[in-house]
Design an enzyme around this catalytic site. Structure first.
Site, mmCIF file in Angstrom:
data_model
loop_
_atom_site.group_PDB
_atom_site.id
_atom_site.type_symbol
_atom_site.label_atom_id
_atom_site.label_comp_id
_atom_site.label_asym_id
_atom_site.label_seq_id
_atom_site.Cartn_x
_atom_site.Cartn_y
_atom_site.Cartn_z
ATOM 1 N N THR A 1 -6.189 11.630 -4.062
ATOM 2 C CA THR A 1 -5.508 12.263 -5.192
ATOM 3 C C THR A 1 -4.663 11.222 -5.929
ATOM 4 O O THR A 1 -4.353 11.395 -7.106
ATOM 5 C CB THR A 1 -4.591 13.417 -4.744
ATOM 6 O OG1 THR A 1 -3.771 12.967 -3.651
ATOM 7 C CG2 THR A 1 -5.415 14.619 -4.317
ATOM 8 N N LYS B 1 -3.687 10.569 -10.109
ATOM 9 C CA LYS B 1 -2.358 10.345 -10.699
ATOM 10 C C LYS B 1 -2.356 9.074 -11.553
ATOM 11 O O LYS B 1 -1.776 9.043 -12.639
ATOM 12 C CB LYS B 1 -1.299 10.231 -9.590
ATOM 13 C CG LYS B 1 -1.187 11.467 -8.700
ATOM 14 C CD LYS B 1 -0.370 11.165 -7.436
ATOM 15 C CE LYS B 1 -0.602 12.198 -6.359
ATOM 16 N NZ LYS B 1 -0.076 11.767 -5.044
ATOM 17 N N LYS C 1 -8.956 2.696 4.174
ATOM 18 C CA LYS C 1 -8.497 2.543 2.791
ATOM 19 C C LYS C 1 -8.534 1.075 2.334
ATOM 20 O O LYS C 1 -8.415 0.767 1.157
ATOM 21 C CB LYS C 1 -7.085 3.112 2.643
ATOM 22 C CG LYS C 1 -7.036 4.652 2.772
ATOM 23 C CD LYS C 1 -5.606 5.161 2.698
ATOM 24 C CE LYS C 1 -5.471 6.659 2.876
ATOM 25 N NZ LYS C 1 -5.850 7.445 1.676
ATOM 26 N N LYS D 1 -0.720 3.998 -1.030
ATOM 27 C CA LYS D 1 -1.322 5.066 -0.235
ATOM 28 C C LYS D 1 -0.998 4.762 1.224
ATOM 29 O O LYS D 1 -0.502 3.683 1.530
ATOM 30 C CB LYS D 1 -2.837 5.150 -0.448
ATOM 31 C CG LYS D 1 -3.529 3.776 -0.316
ATOM 32 C CD LYS D 1 -5.020 3.832 -0.587
ATOM 33 C CE LYS D 1 -5.385 4.019 -2.055
ATOM 34 N NZ LYS D 1 -5.953 5.337 -2.336
ATOM 35 N N ARG D 2 -1.297 5.691 2.138
ATOM 36 C CA ARG D 2 -1.064 5.376 3.541
ATOM 37 C C ARG D 2 -1.846 4.128 3.964
ATOM 38 O O ARG D 2 -2.937 3.870 3.443
ATOM 39 C CB ARG D 2 -1.451 6.579 4.414
ATOM 40 C CG ARG D 2 -0.417 7.677 4.376
ATOM 41 C CD ARG D 2 0.953 7.175 4.828
ATOM 42 N NE ARG D 2 0.946 6.828 6.221
ATOM 43 C CZ ARG D 2 1.380 7.612 7.204
ATOM 44 N NH1 ARG D 2 1.899 8.798 6.921
ATOM 45 N NH2 ARG D 2 1.326 7.222 8.449
ATOM 46 N N HIS E 1 -10.846 18.236 5.556
ATOM 47 C CA HIS E 1 -10.264 17.099 4.842
ATOM 48 C C HIS E 1 -10.808 15.754 5.268
ATOM 49 O O HIS E 1 -10.399 14.727 4.715
ATOM 50 C CB HIS E 1 -8.750 17.068 5.023
ATOM 51 C CG HIS E 1 -8.032 18.066 4.178
ATOM 52 N ND1 HIS E 1 -7.600 17.790 2.900
ATOM 53 C CD2 HIS E 1 -7.691 19.351 4.417
ATOM 54 C CE1 HIS E 1 -7.002 18.858 2.396
ATOM 55 N NE2 HIS E 1 -7.044 19.821 3.290
HETATM 56 C C1 LIG Z 1 -0.663 11.248 -3.997
HETATM 57 C C2 LIG Z 1 0.075 10.686 -2.857
HETATM 58 C C3 LIG Z 1 -0.609 10.275 -1.713
HETATM 59 C C4 LIG Z 1 -2.126 10.320 -1.597
HETATM 60 O O1 LIG Z 1 -2.634 9.111 -2.112
HETATM 61 P P1 LIG Z 1 -4.155 8.668 -1.827
HETATM 62 O O2 LIG Z 1 -4.299 7.430 -2.628
HETATM 63 O O3 LIG Z 1 -5.024 9.772 -2.347
HETATM 64 O O4 LIG Z 1 -4.283 8.450 -0.378
HETATM 65 C C5 LIG Z 1 0.114 9.755 -0.658
HETATM 66 N N1 LIG Z 1 1.452 9.642 -0.720
HETATM 67 C C6 LIG Z 1 2.149 10.000 -1.814
HETATM 68 C C7 LIG Z 1 3.623 9.825 -1.829
HETATM 69 C C8 LIG Z 1 1.493 10.551 -2.918
HETATM 70 O O5 LIG Z 1 2.191 10.922 -3.997
#
Ligand SMILES: *Cc1c(COP(=O)(O)O)cnc(C)c1O
Length: 824
Positions: free
Chosen positions: A658, A662, A556, A550-551, A362
């Site tokens: 991911t 979304k 990032k 995101k985190r 990952h």
């Molecule tokens: C999809 C998702 C993530 C991952 O987001 P990235 O932008 O790919 O880091 C993190 N937290 C939650 C709650 C998510 O639904």
């Protein structure tokens, strides 16, 4: 669609809700509080699941198909009620039944705590995979830990992140079932006594003077959409071997009894809140071995019970997928069980293990690689360490045979080296498959990070680009868009997301474009209401919703985003008449509790928000909002409302992402770097339907190999950037303490403690990012073209369904057979 044999009666469902409330709380439904109503409804929904759940496991026992055990320290499930209703295909029926009882489904769903047994993308991927496995009728178990406290709740106090424990089980979990009949002992510490058994001539290894815990599983149902499959997520709780009692006191084992009670209590207490970061804590290794040992013991026992006690063809019916290196002790644990408990010789055990275990990588970031000190590892897991040592000894022999005299190869590939056990090397050397999670990421693994392994065993390497489930992230999260789509093309997309491409004809249809954008607007109003309720800030639904959720992590680059906002604010102040489309910059992010610079970045975002949002002179042209406690349940509201998806990681650092998928699915334009799955998103939608900026991954890697670049050159030559950076240390955004953001300033300009200045190329990419932001403004002004673009993004998201990902895993790695379930 498979026939769903369980019939639904609205009247019966209503009766059940009412009677559940009575038997649980001795209350009529109209006297119950909201949490009690939620529980009463959830138990009624569980009743709709249970026969399918039983039938699924009867079918698996009878037909004996191959099973995948998806081993993961994290399952970021979110809420279950709404999704269970959806996958039962009874959402509207149940919603109506509840209305007839005077109950609002949205209010009820809001009472459920998120099951936040994960940090971010890696844990959410595991949750999406379970949904797809059940929907595609593949036999699967999720294996994990029943943390007492999941991901912390984030509160923002005075702009700072405050972590609050997440006591998600305090009201009980209506969907789980405790399975005491499948408990296992897991042993830690002590030493290994070995002797030769004269009768068999074999060496016998016995762990002595150990501490142990009892692992007790709880099962959660994972419902396939519109079929009869209900798989299980099996999460393990820890209980003491002997509940503390006088008899152990009498035997003089008082100390041992206390220790075992503490071990059990500590082991499942809390999820480590680190995303993409290895902390090397002993308790973490305990957690890993705890759930891996219990899961592998159970899988082997189940197999043996169905195959006359003979384990030798285990690989025909069992495969373990390791979600990152966290569960890699499974390799040695399986070897131990095969040899020490089933009497197999090394070679036979190794042959079985290497046909059973597969590994997903990952990340390539050095700080995330798990390397356990030998001292800790061998003290905690003495027998497991012996086995890893022997795996390493044999692997090093292999390397030497293949590359005679090349000590460099041994140094780079050995499982044990420099006093450390390298978990990725163990996973690669024992796994039959090694996959990356997006095309670019897999290429980087093969050409750079894992080059030596790839050259030695290219057949193991493959790519499986991540995906997301449309059942949660469109059907549940965005009911307006889901209904619009189903009106136009039917509901086939729910299990075949590529069907969205049928909608492409509508991008040239003015009426359809207006409908699509009206839905987006309504979703923005819904988010604005959420923000008002939870943050007390008024935002304008007619502004561009520009979202980065995101985190919080340096790679990032939330910092790039907020520095650009500071720059834009300066521009507006200098030109009060500047013509820009009003923009709302929305952030949501949790920082690991000990990650200083990440927490400082949250404070910076909040302080910048405070200044900008309260400056009436800019006429609300820009606003900044930090949404507290970003998690799956509010993510669903956020994605549906976004116009712009910020995917701005330093190229090469985000393995896939991911969140990007979304946003796209819900009709947002990607503003991003050529990193992770962004590359494939651009390939799907075409370069005109995304805004791309910044260094390429090749360029980043080249700079890194040259020891970085010189950010002072940019600082000295670009006035605008210099102005923004000076605002980090002149008190503009921290009147009470001008030094507050000094660490951030230093991280951008100074080399410190062996760390390059601007490690993540923020200043290097700044101008290119500012240009890209300008392009967003220009593109948004052309309403028709913008609508087309975001529609194309949504309708081309088919590739990024986790159904596609899971079909690839199932056919190319796991070799599973679809096993439909009949309910008699
Ligand atoms: C999809 C998702 C993530 C991952 O987001 P990235 O932008 O790919 O880091 C993190 N937290 C939650 C709650 C998510 O639904």
């Amino acid at each position: 669609m498979t026939d769903t044999a369980v019939s639904f009666s609205k009247e019966e469902f209503k009766k059940k809700v009412v009677s559940n409330c009575k038997s649980l709380y001795r209350k009529n439904i109209d006297e119950a509080d909201k949490q009690q109503v939620f529980q009463s409804v959830a138990y009624a929904v569980k009743d709709l699941i249970i026969d399918k759940w039983i039938a699924t496991h009867k079918t698996y026992d009878k037909e004996d198909p191959k099973v995948v055990y998806y081993m993961s320290m994290e399952f970021l499930m979110g809420r279950a009620l709404g999704n269970n209703m959806i996958n039962l295909t009874k959402y509207n029926e149940i919603k109506e039944a509840l209305e007839e009882l005077g109950l609002d489904i949205n209010v009820i769903e809001d009472q459920e705590p998120d099951a936040a047994l994960g940090n971010g993308g890696l844990g959410r991927l595991a949750a999406c995979f379970l949904d797809s496995l059940a929907t595609l009728e593949y036999p699967a178990y999720g294996c994990g830990i029943r943390y007492k406290y999941g991901m912390f709740k984030q509160e923002i106090k005075d702009g700072y992140q405050v972590e609050v424990p997440d006591n998600w089980l305090k009201d009980g979990n209506p969907f789980e079932i405790k399975r005491s009949e499948y408990k296992y002992e897991v042993k830690f510490g002590g030493y290994v006594r070995s002797y030769r058994d004269e009768a068999s001539g074999r060496d016998i290894f016995v762990q002595e003077d150990y501490r142990s815990v009892i692992a007790v599983p709880y099962d959660l149902p994972v419902i396939g959409y519109g079929n009869n499959t209900v798989n299980s997520l099996r999460i393990w709780d820890a209980e003491p071997v002997n509940t503390f009692n006088l008899s152990s006191f009498d035997k003089g084992d008082y100390q041992k009894a206390i220790e075992e009670e503490n071990l059990a209590k500590n082991i499942v207490e809390v999820l480590y809140p680190n995303d993409n970061h290895y902390a090397g804590k002993e308790l973490r290794l305990k957690q890993q071995y705890f759930f891996v040992s219990a899961s592998v013991q159970r899988a082997v026992d189940r197999y043996k019970s169905m195959h006359n006690g003979d384990v030798r063809k285990l690989y025909e019916k069992v495969t373990f997928q390791l979600n990152d290196t966290h569960p890699t002790v499974a390799v040695a644990e399986l070897m131990r069980i095969l040899m020490d408990e089933n009497g197999l010789e090394w070679d036979e055990a190794w042959d079985i293990t290497t046909k059973t275990v597969a590994y997903t990588n990952h990340t390539i970031m050095a700080e995330a690689l798990e390397k356990w000190p030998i001292e800790l590892f061998s003290r905690l897991l003495p027998r497991i360490y012996q086995i890893v040592e022997e795996i390493n000894r044999r692997f090093v022999e292999e390397i030497k045979a293949k590359y005679p005299g090349d000590q460099e190869k041994v140094r780079k590939m050995a499982v044990i080296y420099d006093g450390q056990v390298k978990m990725a090397h163990l996973a690669i050397c024992a796994g039959y498959s090694v996959n990356g999670v997006a095309k670019l990421h897999t290429e980087i693994l093969e050409k750079q990070e894992l080059k030596d392994f790839y050259e030695m065993m290219p057949e193991k390497f493959n790519n499986k680009t991540n995906g997301i489930t449309q059942r949660r992230f469109l059907l549940h999260a965005n009911p307006l868009l889901a209904d619009w789509i189903t009106d136009k093309i039917g509901d086939g997309w729910i299990t075949d997301l590529k069907q969205l491409e049928k909608l492409l004809v509508y991008v040239n249809d003015e009426k359809a474009r207006q409908e699509f954008m009206q839905i987006k607007h309504k979703n923005k109003v819904r988010l604005a209401k959420y923000i008002k309720e939870h943050n007390g800030i008024d935002v304008n639904p007619d502004s561009i919703f520009d979202v980065q959720v995101k985190r919080l992590h340096e790679y990032k680059r939330q910092l790039l985003n907020i520095l650009h906002i500071m720059y834009l604010y300066n521009e507006i102040k200098k030109n009060p008449d500047m013509d820009i489309v009003p923009r709302t910059f929305i952030f949501g992010a949790k920082a690991a509790a000990g990650y200083k610079i990440a927490k400082q970045t949250i404070k910076l975002i909040n302080n910048v928000a405070e200044v900008i949002n309260n400056d009436e002179s800019i006429n609300g042209k820009i606003k900044v909002v930090f949404i507290e406690n970003y998690r799956v349940s509010n993510a669903e509201i956020i994605f549906a409302a976004a116009d712009v998806s910020e995917q701005i990681s330093t190229a090469s650092k985000e393995a896939s992402g991911t969140g990007n998928m979304k946003f796209m699915l819900n009709g947002a334009m990607t503003l991003g770097t050529m990193d992770g799955a962004n590359v494939e998103i651009v390939q799907e939608v075409g370069a005109d339907n995304a805004v791309i900026f910044g260094l390429s991954s090749d360029e980043v890697i080249r700079y890194e190999n040259e020891g970085g670049y010189d950010p002072m050159e940019i600082f000295n030559n670009d006035q605008d950037i210099r102005e923004v950076l000076m605002e980090l240390i002149n008190g503009k955004y921290s009147k009470e303490d001008p030094e507050m953001f000094r660490d951030i300033y230093n991280s951008l300009l100074n080399t410190q403690e062996g760390r390059r200045a601007d490690t993540y190329f923020i200043l290097k990419d700044f101008c290119s990012y500012a240009d890209a932001q300008k392009k967003i403004d220009e593109r948004y002004r052309d309403e028709k073209s913008w609508a087309k673009t975001v529609m194309i993004n949504s309708f081309k998201a088919g590739k990024f369904s986790s159904d596609r990902t899971i079909e690839e895993y199932a056919t190319e790695i796991w070799k599973l057979t679809k096993t439909p379930v009949k309910v008699q």
